[in-house]
Enzyme design. Structure first.
Site, PDB file in Angstrom:
ATOM      1  N   HIS A  72      38.852  46.704  39.398  1.00 41.31           N
ATOM      2  CA  HIS A  72      39.244  46.388  38.009  1.00 41.31           C
ATOM      3  C   HIS A  72      40.528  47.116  37.620  1.00 41.31           C
ATOM      4  O   HIS A  72      40.744  47.412  36.449  1.00 41.31           O
ATOM      5  CB  HIS A  72      38.110  46.694  37.026  1.00 41.31           C
ATOM      6  N   ASP A  74      43.516  45.822  38.971  1.00 38.03           N
ATOM      7  CA  ASP A  74      44.627  44.860  39.132  1.00 38.03           C
ATOM      8  C   ASP A  74      45.147  44.319  37.808  1.00 38.03           C
ATOM      9  O   ASP A  74      46.350  44.337  37.545  1.00 38.03           O
ATOM     10  CB  ASP A  74      44.267  43.732  40.115  1.00 38.03           C
ATOM     11  N   SER A 179      35.180  37.015  47.108  1.00 41.73           N
ATOM     12  CA  SER A 179      36.268  36.125  46.673  1.00 41.73           C
ATOM     13  C   SER A 179      36.252  34.732  47.271  1.00 41.73           C
ATOM     14  O   SER A 179      37.300  34.191  47.614  1.00 41.73           O
ATOM     15  CB  SER A 179      37.622  36.754  46.990  1.00 41.73           C
ATOM     16  N   SER A 180      35.061  34.147  47.374  1.00 43.56           N
ATOM     17  CA  SER A 180      35.039  32.759  47.836  1.00 43.56           C
ATOM     18  C   SER A 180      35.773  31.876  46.831  1.00 43.56           C
ATOM     19  O   SER A 180      36.398  30.884  47.208  1.00 43.56           O
ATOM     20  CB  SER A 180      33.603  32.280  48.033  1.00 43.56           C
ATOM     21  N   ASP A 224      42.696  39.046  44.473  1.00 46.50           N
ATOM     22  CA  ASP A 224      42.018  38.173  45.433  1.00 46.50           C
ATOM     23  C   ASP A 224      42.967  37.155  46.060  1.00 46.50           C
ATOM     24  O   ASP A 224      42.949  36.930  47.271  1.00 46.50           O
ATOM     25  CB  ASP A 224      40.868  37.438  44.743  1.00 46.50           C
ATOM     26  N   LYS A 268      29.470  33.066  38.908  1.00 45.09           N
ATOM     27  CA  LYS A 268      30.342  32.977  37.737  1.00 45.09           C
ATOM     28  C   LYS A 268      29.747  32.002  36.714  1.00 45.09           C
ATOM     29  O   LYS A 268      30.335  30.978  36.387  1.00 45.09           O
ATOM     30  CB  LYS A 268      31.746  32.532  38.155  1.00 45.09           C
TER      31      LYS A 268
END
Ligand code: NG1
Length: 491
Positions: A72, A74, A179-180, A224, A268
Protein backbone atom coordinates in the site's frame (compact mmCIF):
# COMPACT_ATOMS: atom_id res chain seq x y z
CA UNK A 1 1.59 -10.61 -37.11
CA UNK A 2 0.78 -14.26 -36.66
CA UNK A 3 1.86 -17.78 -37.39
CA UNK A 4 -0.01 -20.71 -38.89
CA UNK A 5 -1.60 -22.88 -36.17
CA UNK A 6 -0.25 -26.17 -37.57
CA UNK A 7 3.35 -24.91 -37.62
CA UNK A 8 2.99 -23.59 -34.07
CA UNK A 9 1.53 -26.87 -32.80
CA UNK A 10 4.45 -28.76 -34.32
CA UNK A 11 6.88 -26.46 -32.51
CA UNK A 12 5.03 -26.82 -29.22
CA UNK A 13 5.10 -30.60 -29.56
CA UNK A 14 8.85 -30.57 -30.02
CA UNK A 15 8.93 -31.14 -33.79
CA UNK A 16 10.48 -28.30 -35.76
CA UNK A 17 12.10 -26.74 -32.69
CA UNK A 18 12.11 -22.97 -32.39
CA UNK A 19 14.82 -21.27 -30.38
CA UNK A 20 12.52 -18.36 -29.55
CA UNK A 21 9.85 -20.72 -28.23
CA UNK A 22 12.33 -22.77 -26.19
CA UNK A 23 13.74 -19.61 -24.65
CA UNK A 24 10.20 -18.37 -23.96
CA UNK A 25 9.45 -21.57 -22.04
CA UNK A 26 12.76 -21.82 -20.16
CA UNK A 27 12.74 -18.16 -19.06
CA UNK A 28 9.21 -18.27 -17.76
CA UNK A 29 8.49 -21.71 -16.30
CA UNK A 30 10.45 -23.90 -13.85
CA UNK A 31 12.21 -26.82 -15.59
CA UNK A 32 9.73 -29.36 -14.20
CA UNK A 33 6.76 -27.35 -15.56
CA UNK A 34 7.97 -26.51 -19.08
CA UNK A 35 6.35 -29.59 -20.64
CA UNK A 36 3.08 -28.76 -18.95
CA UNK A 37 3.36 -25.15 -20.18
CA UNK A 38 3.89 -26.32 -23.78
CA UNK A 39 0.80 -28.56 -23.45
CA UNK A 40 -1.21 -25.63 -22.20
CA UNK A 41 -0.21 -23.43 -25.15
CA UNK A 42 -1.09 -26.36 -27.45
CA UNK A 43 -4.57 -26.53 -25.90
CA UNK A 44 -5.01 -22.79 -26.44
CA UNK A 45 -3.97 -23.09 -30.08
CA UNK A 46 -6.24 -26.11 -30.70
CA UNK A 47 -9.23 -24.33 -29.21
CA UNK A 48 -8.43 -21.20 -31.19
CA UNK A 49 -8.17 -23.25 -34.36
CA UNK A 50 -11.54 -24.88 -33.67
CA UNK A 51 -13.15 -21.46 -33.30
CA UNK A 52 -11.30 -19.69 -36.14
CA UNK A 53 -10.05 -22.35 -38.57
CA UNK A 54 -7.18 -21.19 -40.73
CA UNK A 55 -6.57 -17.83 -39.00
CA UNK A 56 -2.91 -17.05 -38.26
CA UNK A 57 -2.42 -16.35 -34.58
CA UNK A 58 -0.03 -15.03 -31.98
CA UNK A 59 0.64 -16.04 -28.38
CA UNK A 60 0.79 -13.79 -25.39
CA UNK A 61 1.47 -14.26 -21.68
CA UNK A 62 1.10 -11.89 -18.72
CA UNK A 63 2.43 -13.07 -15.34
CA UNK A 64 1.07 -12.57 -11.85
CA UNK A 65 3.40 -11.08 -9.25
CA UNK A 66 4.42 -11.47 -5.67
CA UNK A 67 5.49 -8.50 -3.58
CA UNK A 68 8.49 -8.92 -1.25
CA UNK A 69 7.84 -5.77 0.69
CA UNK A 70 6.21 -2.34 0.27
CA UNK A 71 2.48 -2.78 0.78
CA UNK A 72 0.00 0.00 0.00
CA UNK A 73 2.92 2.31 -0.67
CA UNK A 74 2.49 2.55 -4.46
CA UNK A 75 -0.51 4.90 -4.59
CA UNK A 76 1.24 7.01 -1.95
CA UNK A 77 4.21 7.57 -4.25
CA UNK A 78 6.56 5.31 -2.27
CA UNK A 79 8.35 2.25 -3.64
CA UNK A 80 7.42 -1.44 -3.82
CA UNK A 81 9.61 -4.49 -4.42
CA UNK A 82 7.81 -7.24 -6.37
CA UNK A 83 8.72 -9.76 -9.06
CA UNK A 84 6.67 -11.51 -11.73
CA UNK A 85 6.07 -15.21 -11.04
CA UNK A 86 5.66 -18.30 -13.21
CA UNK A 87 1.90 -18.34 -12.63
CA UNK A 88 0.38 -16.42 -15.52
CA UNK A 89 -2.37 -15.76 -18.03
CA UNK A 90 -1.77 -16.99 -21.55
CA UNK A 91 -3.72 -16.55 -24.77
CA UNK A 92 -3.83 -17.37 -28.46
CA UNK A 93 -5.30 -14.48 -30.43
CA UNK A 94 -5.65 -12.73 -33.77
CA UNK A 95 -7.02 -9.38 -34.94
CA UNK A 96 -10.55 -9.03 -36.32
CA UNK A 97 -11.62 -6.87 -39.22
CA UNK A 98 -14.23 -5.10 -37.09
CA UNK A 99 -14.06 -3.45 -33.66
CA UNK A 100 -15.40 -6.33 -31.55
CA UNK A 101 -13.59 -8.15 -28.76
CA UNK A 102 -14.53 -11.84 -28.80
CA UNK A 103 -13.08 -13.60 -25.78
CA UNK A 104 -13.14 -17.25 -24.77
CA UNK A 105 -11.62 -18.86 -21.71
CA UNK A 106 -10.56 -22.50 -21.46
CA UNK A 107 -11.90 -22.48 -17.90
CA UNK A 108 -15.72 -22.83 -17.94
CA UNK A 109 -15.88 -20.73 -14.75
CA UNK A 110 -15.24 -17.75 -17.06
CA UNK A 111 -17.99 -17.75 -19.71
CA UNK A 112 -17.37 -16.17 -23.15
CA UNK A 113 -17.52 -12.40 -23.38
CA UNK A 114 -18.01 -10.15 -26.39
CA UNK A 115 -18.08 -6.38 -26.53
CA UNK A 116 -17.51 -3.50 -28.93
CA UNK A 117 -14.67 -1.01 -28.77
CA UNK A 118 -16.56 2.24 -28.39
CA UNK A 119 -15.84 5.67 -26.98
CA UNK A 120 -17.24 4.85 -23.51
CA UNK A 121 -17.35 1.09 -22.94
CA UNK A 122 -20.07 0.24 -20.39
CA UNK A 123 -18.79 -2.12 -17.63
CA UNK A 124 -20.21 -5.56 -16.82
CA UNK A 125 -21.36 -6.12 -13.22
CA UNK A 126 -18.66 -5.71 -10.53
CA UNK A 127 -16.32 -8.69 -10.40
CA UNK A 128 -16.96 -9.92 -13.98
CA UNK A 129 -13.75 -11.12 -15.63
CA UNK A 130 -14.56 -9.24 -18.83
CA UNK A 131 -14.20 -5.93 -17.01
CA UNK A 132 -10.41 -6.31 -16.85
CA UNK A 133 -10.26 -6.53 -20.65
CA UNK A 134 -12.69 -3.63 -20.95
CA UNK A 135 -10.42 -1.65 -18.61
CA UNK A 136 -7.42 -2.26 -20.90
CA UNK A 137 -9.41 -1.41 -24.03
CA UNK A 138 -10.83 1.79 -22.56
CA UNK A 139 -7.39 2.87 -21.34
CA UNK A 140 -5.77 2.36 -24.75
CA UNK A 141 -8.63 3.96 -26.70
CA UNK A 142 -8.45 7.02 -24.45
CA UNK A 143 -4.67 7.17 -24.85
CA UNK A 144 -4.70 6.99 -28.61
CA UNK A 145 -7.61 9.39 -28.87
CA UNK A 146 -5.75 11.83 -26.66
CA UNK A 147 -2.70 11.26 -28.84
CA UNK A 148 -4.64 12.56 -31.83
CA UNK A 149 -4.40 9.38 -33.88
CA UNK A 150 -6.29 9.67 -37.21
CA UNK A 151 -9.90 8.58 -36.93
CA UNK A 152 -12.43 6.39 -38.69
CA UNK A 153 -12.07 3.82 -41.33
CA UNK A 154 -14.73 1.36 -42.50
CA UNK A 155 -16.78 -0.04 -39.62
CA UNK A 156 -14.01 0.21 -37.05
CA UNK A 157 -13.92 2.00 -33.74
CA UNK A 158 -13.64 5.77 -34.44
CA UNK A 159 -9.95 5.65 -33.50
CA UNK A 160 -9.42 2.95 -36.10
CA UNK A 161 -8.93 0.18 -33.57
CA UNK A 162 -9.43 -3.44 -34.60
CA UNK A 163 -10.96 -5.85 -32.13
CA UNK A 164 -9.69 -9.39 -31.72
CA UNK A 165 -10.52 -13.04 -31.17
CA UNK A 166 -8.81 -14.64 -28.21
CA UNK A 167 -8.74 -17.87 -26.25
CA UNK A 168 -7.37 -17.29 -22.76
CA UNK A 169 -6.27 -19.48 -19.87
CA UNK A 170 -4.97 -18.51 -16.44
CA UNK A 171 -3.27 -20.42 -13.63
CA UNK A 172 -2.71 -17.54 -11.19
CA UNK A 173 -4.75 -18.48 -8.11
CA UNK A 174 -7.60 -15.90 -8.21
CA UNK A 175 -8.37 -13.56 -5.30
CA UNK A 176 -5.05 -14.54 -3.70
CA UNK A 177 -3.10 -11.27 -3.77
CA UNK A 178 -1.04 -12.44 -6.77
CA UNK A 179 -2.54 -9.91 -9.20
CA UNK A 180 -4.52 -12.11 -11.53
CA UNK A 181 -6.65 -9.05 -12.22
CA UNK A 182 -3.83 -6.79 -13.36
CA UNK A 183 -2.34 -9.64 -15.39
CA UNK A 184 -5.67 -9.72 -17.29
CA UNK A 185 -5.47 -5.96 -17.91
CA UNK A 186 -1.89 -6.33 -19.17
CA UNK A 187 -2.80 -9.33 -21.33
CA UNK A 188 -5.68 -7.41 -22.91
CA UNK A 189 -3.50 -4.39 -23.59
CA UNK A 190 -0.70 -6.39 -25.23
CA UNK A 191 -3.19 -8.21 -27.46
CA UNK A 192 -4.86 -4.97 -28.54
CA UNK A 193 -1.55 -3.24 -29.21
CA UNK A 194 -0.26 -6.18 -31.28
CA UNK A 195 -3.55 -6.55 -33.16
CA UNK A 196 -3.35 -2.86 -34.06
CA UNK A 197 0.40 -2.79 -34.78
CA UNK A 198 0.99 -0.18 -32.12
CA UNK A 199 3.38 -0.02 -29.22
CA UNK A 200 4.12 2.13 -26.21
CA UNK A 201 7.28 2.26 -24.06
CA UNK A 202 6.98 -0.16 -21.10
CA UNK A 203 6.91 2.42 -18.28
CA UNK A 204 4.34 4.54 -20.14
CA UNK A 205 2.14 1.50 -20.75
CA UNK A 206 2.44 0.37 -17.10
CA UNK A 207 1.47 3.85 -15.86
CA UNK A 208 -1.44 4.04 -18.30
CA UNK A 209 -2.73 0.60 -17.28
CA UNK A 210 -2.54 1.37 -13.56
CA UNK A 211 -4.92 4.26 -14.16
CA UNK A 212 -6.99 2.20 -16.61
CA UNK A 213 -7.63 -0.49 -13.98
CA UNK A 214 -9.54 2.04 -11.87
CA UNK A 215 -12.30 1.26 -14.40
CA UNK A 216 -13.14 -1.84 -12.30
CA UNK A 217 -13.62 0.28 -9.17
CA UNK A 218 -10.31 -0.10 -7.27
CA UNK A 219 -8.29 3.02 -6.48
CA UNK A 220 -4.98 1.13 -6.46
CA UNK A 221 -1.47 2.14 -7.42
CA UNK A 222 0.85 1.03 -10.18
CA UNK A 223 2.72 -1.93 -8.69
CA UNK A 224 0.89 -4.83 -10.31
CA UNK A 225 0.81 -3.65 -13.88
CA UNK A 226 4.47 -2.57 -13.71
CA UNK A 227 5.56 -5.89 -12.20
CA UNK A 228 3.63 -7.88 -14.80
CA UNK A 229 5.04 -5.83 -17.67
CA UNK A 230 8.59 -4.90 -16.71
CA UNK A 231 9.95 -7.82 -14.64
CA UNK A 232 13.09 -9.71 -15.65
CA UNK A 233 13.90 -13.34 -15.14
CA UNK A 234 15.83 -13.93 -11.87
CA UNK A 235 15.31 -10.36 -10.60
CA UNK A 236 13.08 -8.48 -8.23
CA UNK A 237 12.22 -4.90 -9.19
CA UNK A 238 12.28 -1.98 -6.86
CA UNK A 239 9.67 0.26 -8.44
CA UNK A 240 9.31 3.98 -7.76
CA UNK A 241 6.31 5.96 -8.95
CA UNK A 242 5.34 9.40 -10.28
CA UNK A 243 7.22 8.98 -12.58
CA UNK A 244 7.61 5.21 -12.78
CA UNK A 245 11.22 3.97 -12.48
CA UNK A 246 12.52 0.44 -11.94
CA UNK A 247 15.70 -0.82 -10.25
CA UNK A 248 16.25 -4.55 -10.88
CA UNK A 249 18.04 -6.54 -8.17
CA UNK A 250 19.03 -10.23 -8.48
CA UNK A 251 17.23 -12.49 -6.00
CA UNK A 252 19.54 -13.63 -3.20
CA UNK A 253 21.48 -16.84 -3.86
CA UNK A 254 20.69 -19.74 -1.55
CA UNK A 255 17.15 -18.71 -0.62
CA UNK A 256 13.71 -18.94 -2.19
CA UNK A 257 10.50 -17.00 -1.85
CA UNK A 258 7.55 -19.25 -1.10
CA UNK A 259 3.93 -18.25 -1.73
CA UNK A 260 1.36 -19.77 0.61
CA UNK A 261 -2.33 -19.14 0.07
CA UNK A 262 -4.23 -18.60 3.32
CA UNK A 263 -7.30 -19.83 1.39
CA UNK A 264 -9.21 -16.80 2.66
CA UNK A 265 -10.51 -15.34 -0.60
CA UNK A 266 -9.60 -11.71 -1.17
CA UNK A 267 -12.11 -11.35 -4.04
CA UNK A 268 -12.89 -7.92 -5.50
CA UNK A 269 -16.57 -7.83 -4.48
CA UNK A 270 -18.22 -4.45 -3.86
CA UNK A 271 -17.62 -4.91 -0.13
CA UNK A 272 -13.96 -5.83 -0.67
CA UNK A 273 -13.52 -2.80 -2.95
CA UNK A 274 -14.70 -0.61 -0.07
CA UNK A 275 -12.27 -2.28 2.34
CA UNK A 276 -9.39 -1.64 -0.06
CA UNK A 277 -10.49 1.85 -1.12
CA UNK A 278 -10.83 2.99 2.49
CA UNK A 279 -7.01 3.03 2.65
CA UNK A 280 -6.35 5.33 -0.34
CA UNK A 281 -9.16 7.56 0.96
CA UNK A 282 -7.60 7.72 4.44
CA UNK A 283 -4.24 8.52 2.85
CA UNK A 284 -5.73 11.35 0.78
CA UNK A 285 -7.38 12.75 3.91
CA UNK A 286 -4.05 12.50 5.75
CA UNK A 287 -2.31 14.45 2.99
CA UNK A 288 -4.99 17.15 3.12
CA UNK A 289 -4.69 17.51 6.91
CA UNK A 290 -0.88 17.54 6.81
CA UNK A 291 -0.81 20.06 4.00
CA UNK A 292 -2.94 22.40 6.06
CA UNK A 293 -0.96 21.86 9.28
CA UNK A 294 2.44 22.29 7.58
CA UNK A 295 1.27 25.46 5.83
CA UNK A 296 0.20 26.88 9.22
CA UNK A 297 3.52 25.89 10.79
CA UNK A 298 5.80 27.19 8.00
CA UNK A 299 3.64 30.13 6.92
CA UNK A 300 3.56 29.07 3.25
CA UNK A 301 1.98 26.52 0.90
CA UNK A 302 3.74 23.15 1.02
CA UNK A 303 3.96 21.08 -2.16
CA UNK A 304 2.32 17.86 -1.02
CA UNK A 305 0.26 15.69 -3.34
CA UNK A 306 0.99 12.30 -1.77
CA UNK A 307 2.57 11.03 1.43
CA UNK A 308 5.65 10.10 -0.60
CA UNK A 309 6.24 13.82 -1.28
CA UNK A 310 7.07 14.47 2.38
CA UNK A 311 10.74 15.43 2.34
CA UNK A 312 12.89 14.75 5.44
CA UNK A 313 12.75 18.44 6.51
CA UNK A 314 8.96 18.21 6.89
CA UNK A 315 8.90 14.80 8.56
CA UNK A 316 9.36 15.80 12.25
CA UNK A 317 6.57 18.35 11.96
CA UNK A 318 4.33 15.90 10.10
CA UNK A 319 4.99 13.25 12.78
CA UNK A 320 3.69 15.69 15.41
CA UNK A 321 0.75 17.00 13.41
CA UNK A 322 -1.47 13.91 13.64
CA UNK A 323 -3.03 12.40 16.76
CA UNK A 324 -3.39 8.63 17.31
CA UNK A 325 -7.13 8.78 18.10
CA UNK A 326 -9.25 8.18 14.98
CA UNK A 327 -10.64 11.27 13.21
CA UNK A 328 -14.26 12.01 12.44
CA UNK A 329 -15.11 13.58 9.10
CA UNK A 330 -16.35 16.63 11.00
CA UNK A 331 -12.95 17.08 12.67
CA UNK A 332 -11.11 16.72 9.35
CA UNK A 333 -13.49 19.20 7.71
CA UNK A 334 -12.83 21.58 10.61
CA UNK A 335 -9.06 21.44 9.97
CA UNK A 336 -9.60 21.97 6.25
CA UNK A 337 -12.07 24.81 6.77
CA UNK A 338 -14.90 23.23 4.79
CA UNK A 339 -18.13 21.36 5.49
CA UNK A 340 -18.10 17.57 6.08
CA UNK A 341 -20.15 17.18 2.89
CA UNK A 342 -17.56 19.10 0.90
CA UNK A 343 -14.71 17.06 2.43
CA UNK A 344 -16.57 13.84 1.56
CA UNK A 345 -17.19 15.00 -2.02
CA UNK A 346 -13.54 15.97 -2.47
CA UNK A 347 -11.82 12.97 -0.88
CA UNK A 348 -14.26 10.10 -0.37
CA UNK A 349 -15.84 9.28 -3.72
CA UNK A 350 -16.24 5.83 -5.22
CA UNK A 351 -15.84 5.39 -8.98
CA UNK A 352 -19.61 5.43 -9.52
CA UNK A 353 -19.79 8.87 -7.88
CA UNK A 354 -21.36 7.65 -4.62
CA UNK A 355 -19.82 8.81 -1.34
CA UNK A 356 -17.79 6.35 0.69
CA UNK A 357 -19.47 6.19 4.13
CA UNK A 358 -17.59 7.41 7.22
CA UNK A 359 -16.19 4.29 8.98
CA UNK A 360 -17.84 3.59 12.35
CA UNK A 361 -14.36 3.32 13.92
CA UNK A 362 -13.27 6.63 12.40
CA UNK A 363 -10.57 7.57 9.87
CA UNK A 364 -7.23 6.28 11.22
CA UNK A 365 -4.96 8.91 9.76
CA UNK A 366 -2.04 8.57 12.19
CA UNK A 367 -1.84 4.76 11.90
CA UNK A 368 -2.04 4.81 8.09
CA UNK A 369 0.56 7.59 7.92
CA UNK A 370 3.03 5.69 10.09
CA UNK A 371 2.64 2.47 8.13
CA UNK A 372 3.12 4.13 4.75
CA UNK A 373 6.16 6.21 5.73
CA UNK A 374 7.88 3.38 7.63
CA UNK A 375 7.06 0.80 4.96
CA UNK A 376 8.55 3.04 2.27
CA UNK A 377 11.78 3.20 4.29
CA UNK A 378 11.76 -0.59 4.72
CA UNK A 379 11.69 -1.05 0.93
CA UNK A 380 14.92 0.96 0.60
CA UNK A 381 16.50 -1.10 3.39
CA UNK A 382 15.28 -4.34 1.76
CA UNK A 383 16.95 -3.40 -1.52
CA UNK A 384 20.23 -2.78 0.34
CA UNK A 385 19.88 -6.11 2.21
CA UNK A 386 19.19 -7.94 -1.04
CA UNK A 387 22.16 -6.35 -2.78
CA UNK A 388 24.36 -7.37 0.17
CA UNK A 389 22.92 -10.92 0.12
CA UNK A 390 21.88 -10.44 3.76
CA UNK A 391 19.02 -12.91 4.05
CA UNK A 392 18.59 -12.43 7.77
CA UNK A 393 18.20 -8.66 7.44
CA UNK A 394 15.75 -9.06 4.56
CA UNK A 395 13.70 -11.56 6.57
CA UNK A 396 13.65 -9.22 9.58
CA UNK A 397 12.28 -6.39 7.41
CA UNK A 398 9.57 -8.69 6.03
CA UNK A 399 8.50 -9.59 9.58
CA UNK A 400 8.36 -5.91 10.56
CA UNK A 401 6.31 -5.19 7.47
CA UNK A 402 3.75 -7.84 8.38
CA UNK A 403 3.42 -6.45 11.88
CA UNK A 404 2.85 -2.96 10.50
CA UNK A 405 0.27 -4.27 7.99
CA UNK A 406 -1.50 -5.98 10.89
CA UNK A 407 -1.40 -3.34 13.59
CA UNK A 408 -1.26 -0.02 11.71
CA UNK A 409 -2.76 -0.57 8.27
CA UNK A 410 -5.16 -3.29 9.51
CA UNK A 411 -5.11 -5.35 6.32
CA UNK A 412 -4.29 -8.72 7.89
CA UNK A 413 -6.69 -11.35 9.26
CA UNK A 414 -6.31 -14.18 11.81
CA UNK A 415 -5.44 -16.71 9.09
CA UNK A 416 -2.66 -14.54 7.61
CA UNK A 417 -1.29 -13.93 11.10
CA UNK A 418 -1.31 -17.66 11.85
CA UNK A 419 0.24 -18.57 8.51
CA UNK A 420 3.11 -16.08 8.87
CA UNK A 421 3.73 -17.22 12.46
CA UNK A 422 3.77 -20.88 11.41
CA UNK A 423 6.09 -20.03 8.49
CA UNK A 424 8.60 -18.43 10.88
CA UNK A 425 8.33 -21.39 13.26
CA UNK A 426 8.90 -23.69 10.28
CA UNK A 427 12.25 -22.11 9.43
CA UNK A 428 11.50 -19.01 7.31
CA UNK A 429 13.80 -16.03 7.89
CA UNK A 430 10.84 -13.77 7.24
CA UNK A 431 7.16 -14.03 6.39
CA UNK A 432 4.45 -11.50 5.61
CA UNK A 433 1.18 -11.05 3.80
CA UNK A 434 1.58 -10.00 0.18
CA UNK A 435 -0.65 -7.80 -1.96
CA UNK A 436 -3.74 -5.94 -0.88
CA UNK A 437 -4.34 -8.13 2.21
CA UNK A 438 -7.66 -9.18 3.83
CA UNK A 439 -6.81 -12.76 2.82
CA UNK A 440 -4.87 -14.20 -0.07
CA UNK A 441 -1.22 -15.21 0.06
CA UNK A 442 1.79 -14.81 2.30
CA UNK A 443 5.37 -14.67 1.08
CA UNK A 444 8.12 -16.36 3.08
CA UNK A 445 11.87 -16.18 2.67
CA UNK A 446 13.29 -19.68 3.09
CA UNK A 447 16.87 -20.96 2.76
CA UNK A 448 17.12 -23.59 0.04
CA UNK A 449 18.32 -26.34 2.39
CA UNK A 450 15.30 -25.85 4.62
CA UNK A 451 12.71 -25.83 1.83
CA UNK A 452 11.47 -29.47 1.94
CA UNK A 453 11.04 -29.41 5.73
CA UNK A 454 9.40 -25.98 5.53
CA UNK A 455 6.82 -27.12 2.98
CA UNK A 456 6.00 -30.22 5.01
CA UNK A 457 5.68 -28.34 8.27
CA UNK A 458 3.48 -25.54 6.87
CA UNK A 459 1.21 -28.13 5.24
CA UNK A 460 0.82 -29.90 8.56
CA UNK A 461 0.58 -26.97 10.95
CA UNK A 462 -1.44 -24.50 8.87
CA UNK A 463 -3.56 -26.43 6.40
CA UNK A 464 -4.22 -29.61 8.40
CA UNK A 465 -4.18 -28.37 12.00
CA UNK A 466 -5.05 -24.66 11.98
CA UNK A 467 -7.37 -24.44 8.98
CA UNK A 468 -8.51 -28.08 9.13
CA UNK A 469 -8.88 -27.94 5.37
CA UNK A 470 -6.55 -29.79 3.03
CA UNK A 471 -6.02 -27.69 -0.11
CA UNK A 472 -7.59 -29.16 -3.25
CA UNK A 473 -4.44 -28.46 -5.24
CA UNK A 474 -1.40 -28.15 -2.97
CA UNK A 475 0.92 -27.19 -5.85
CA UNK A 476 -1.19 -24.05 -6.50
CA UNK A 477 -1.49 -23.26 -2.79
CA UNK A 478 2.04 -23.57 -1.49
CA UNK A 479 4.88 -23.14 -3.96
CA UNK A 480 8.34 -21.68 -4.46
CA UNK A 481 8.13 -18.73 -6.85
CA UNK A 482 10.32 -18.46 -9.94
CA UNK A 483 11.09 -14.86 -10.95
CA UNK A 484 10.19 -14.62 -14.63
CA UNK A 485 10.18 -12.09 -17.47
CA UNK A 486 7.44 -9.53 -17.83
CA UNK A 487 4.55 -9.96 -20.24
CA UNK A 488 5.27 -10.48 -23.92
CA UNK A 489 3.75 -11.49 -27.23
CA UNK A 490 5.28 -14.16 -29.44
CA UNK A 491 4.93 -14.35 -33.27
P1 NG1 B 1 -3.68 -6.71 -5.30
O1 NG1 B 1 -3.10 -7.57 -4.26
O2 NG1 B 1 -3.34 -7.20 -6.68
O3 NG1 B 1 -5.15 -6.45 -5.13
C1 NG1 B 1 -3.49 -4.08 -4.66
C2 NG1 B 1 -3.25 -2.93 -5.65
C3 NG1 B 1 -1.78 -2.51 -5.70
C4 NG1 B 1 -1.22 -2.27 -4.31
C5 NG1 B 1 -1.53 -3.49 -3.43
C6 NG1 B 1 -1.09 -3.30 -1.99
C7 NG1 B 1 -4.69 -2.86 -7.63
C8 NG1 B 1 -4.90 -3.36 -9.01
N1 NG1 B 1 -3.63 -3.35 -6.99
O4 NG1 B 1 -2.92 -5.28 -5.19
O5 NG1 B 1 -1.64 -1.36 -6.50
O6 NG1 B 1 -1.72 -1.09 -3.75
O7 NG1 B 1 -2.91 -3.78 -3.41
O8 NG1 B 1 0.28 -3.08 -1.89
O9 NG1 B 1 -5.46 -2.06 -7.14
Amino acid sequence: MGIDAGTLLNMLRGAGPSTALRRFLSDNYPPAEQGQAADRYSRLVERFQALRPGAPLALVRAPGRINLIGEHTDYNGLPVFPFAIHRDLAAAFSPREDARMVLHNLDPAYPPREFALEAAIPPYVTGDWGNYLKAAAQGLLDRFRAGGVPAAFGGLHPEGFHGLNAVIHGDIPPAAGLSSSSAMVVLGALMLLAANKRSLPGPELATLLARAEHYVGTQGGGMDQAASLLSRSGMALKIDFFPLRVTPAPLPAGAVFVAADSLVKAAKTAEALDKYNRRPIECRLTVAVLKRRLAERFGREVNLERLGDLTPDFRPEADRALHPAPYTLAEIAGVLGCSPQEAARTFCLRRDGSVFPEPTDGFKLYQRYRHVIEEGARVQQALAAMQAGDIEALGGLMNQSHESCRALYEISCPELDALTRIARQSGADGSRLTGAGFGGCTISLVREGRLPAFLGEVTRAYYREFLKKAPEDLASTLFACQAVNGAETLF
